[in-house]
Design an enzyme around this catalytic site. Structure first.
Site, mmCIF file in Angstrom:
data_model
loop_
_atom_site.group_PDB
_atom_site.id
_atom_site.type_symbol
_atom_site.label_atom_id
_atom_site.label_comp_id
_atom_site.label_asym_id
_atom_site.label_seq_id
_atom_site.Cartn_x
_atom_site.Cartn_y
_atom_site.Cartn_z
ATOM 1 C CG ASN A 1 25.603 37.345 38.813
ATOM 2 O OD1 ASN A 1 25.585 37.698 40.022
ATOM 3 N ND2 ASN A 1 25.881 36.131 38.754
ATOM 4 C CD1 TRP A 2 27.513 43.857 39.055
ATOM 5 C CD2 TRP A 2 27.073 44.919 41.064
ATOM 6 N NE1 TRP A 2 27.150 45.268 38.854
ATOM 7 C CE2 TRP A 2 26.937 45.898 39.997
ATOM 8 C CE3 TRP A 2 27.147 45.573 42.342
ATOM 9 C CZ2 TRP A 2 26.758 47.183 40.016
ATOM 10 C CZ3 TRP A 2 26.732 46.645 42.648
ATOM 11 C CH2 TRP A 2 26.363 47.631 41.513
ATOM 12 C CE LYS A 3 29.467 35.306 37.510
ATOM 13 N NZ LYS A 3 30.257 34.608 36.844
ATOM 14 C CG HIS B 1 25.070 31.574 38.858
ATOM 15 N ND1 HIS B 1 26.235 31.025 38.375
ATOM 16 C CD2 HIS B 1 25.007 32.602 37.806
ATOM 17 C CE1 HIS B 1 26.954 31.738 37.517
ATOM 18 N NE2 HIS B 1 26.157 32.903 37.099
ATOM 19 C CD GLU C 1 30.133 31.815 39.339
ATOM 20 O OE1 GLU C 1 30.530 32.263 38.284
ATOM 21 O OE2 GLU C 1 29.417 32.661 40.053
ATOM 22 C CD GLU D 1 24.398 32.353 33.557
ATOM 23 O OE1 GLU D 1 24.842 33.657 33.234
ATOM 24 O OE2 GLU D 1 24.572 32.053 34.645
ATOM 25 N N GLY E 1 32.493 32.969 32.710
ATOM 26 C CA GLY E 1 34.006 33.592 33.310
ATOM 27 C C GLY E 1 35.238 32.881 32.382
ATOM 28 C CB SER F 1 31.919 34.982 28.069
ATOM 29 O OG SER F 1 32.589 34.593 29.001
#
Length: 250
Positions: free
Chosen positions: A9-11, A96, A98, A168, A174, A214
């Site tokens: 997941n490159w965000k 997600h 975020e 997650e 992160g 992570s």
């Protein structure tokens, strides 16, 4: 035996040139004889077409990081599942942490997105997880169980078997913190048990449950060797081809 899925997941990272460069490097490192793991990269919308083209003969799948639950309309800045299907997307991340934290994503909207994705061939990766405060209060199973029940509500058993659930823990995303392999496996087993109660044991045995939070080359093997962890949703370590390939080849 369930086949592992390692997803990057490159965000909100990389431009198109950087995505193409990554693809070229990654293909050179990739062992096409891998027979027990599938590889996926979820990139920002602007890179999806170029990345799909760059990876077309590699066997590496491409996914989006979000979608909208309506087919079209006055939803400025949003992308429909039909638009993603037109690009040939294989997967789409839903819920997600975020998205839930910064963009008011709720279990209700996650549920709508899952139903909409099943009108296409795009498979969803549903993210669930608890905060540090919730874990410290020993509410993690209640929180995650309620997310799973609400997000999967109204889906059919054969649809649920195609969902990938990514556990997650919010406190490990992160932050450099990682759930222990025992903590991660315990929650993934609980998610599988919950799915079994809702949709039957056959579905529970089929569904893929990833760990994310992570994940790095130095902890991938211990996490991915656990009984109920069927892969990883990888953030920062997926942005560089050399670290991501180490996780794929753990």
């Amino acid at each position: 035996m369930r086949r592992k899925l390692v997803a990057g997941n490159w965000k909100m990272h990389k431009n198109i040139a950087e995505a193409k460069a990554f693809a070229a490097e990654f293909i050179d490192l990739l062992d096409n004889k891998r027979d027990n793991v599938d590889v996926l990269i979820c990139a920002p919308f602007t890179q999806l077409a170029a990345l799909k083209e760059a990876l077309k003969d590699s066997g590496v799948m491409v996914g989006a990081q979000n979608c909208h639950f309506e087919d079209e309309g006055a939803f400025t800045g949003e992308i429909s599942v039909g638009m993603l299907e037109e690009l040939g997307m294989d997967f789409c991340i839903v819920g997600h942490s975020e998205r839930r934290q910064y963009f008011a994503e709720s279990d209700e909207t996650c549920n709508k997105k899952l139903h909409k994705l099943f009108e296409t061939s795009i498979r969803p990766i549903l993210c669930v997880g608890e905060s540090l405060e919730e874990r410290e209060a020993e509410k993690q199973f209640e929180i995650v169980g309620n997310q799973v029940k609400a997000d999967l509500d109204g889906l059919k058993a054969d649809q649920v078997s195609q969902v990938v659930i990514a556990y997650e823990p919010i406190w490990a995303i992160g932050t450099g913190l990682t759930a222990s392999k025992e903590q991660a496996n315990e929650m993934c087993a609980y998610i599988r048990q919950t799915v079994g109660q809702l949709f039957g044991e056959e579905v529970a045995e089929k569904i893929l449950i990833q760990y994310g939070g992570s994940v790095k080359p130095n902890n991938a093997s211990e996490l991915l060797n656990m009984s109920d962890i069927d892969g990883a949703l990888v953030g920062g370590a997926s942005e560089k081809s050399d670290s991501f390939i180490q996780i794929v080849n753990y």
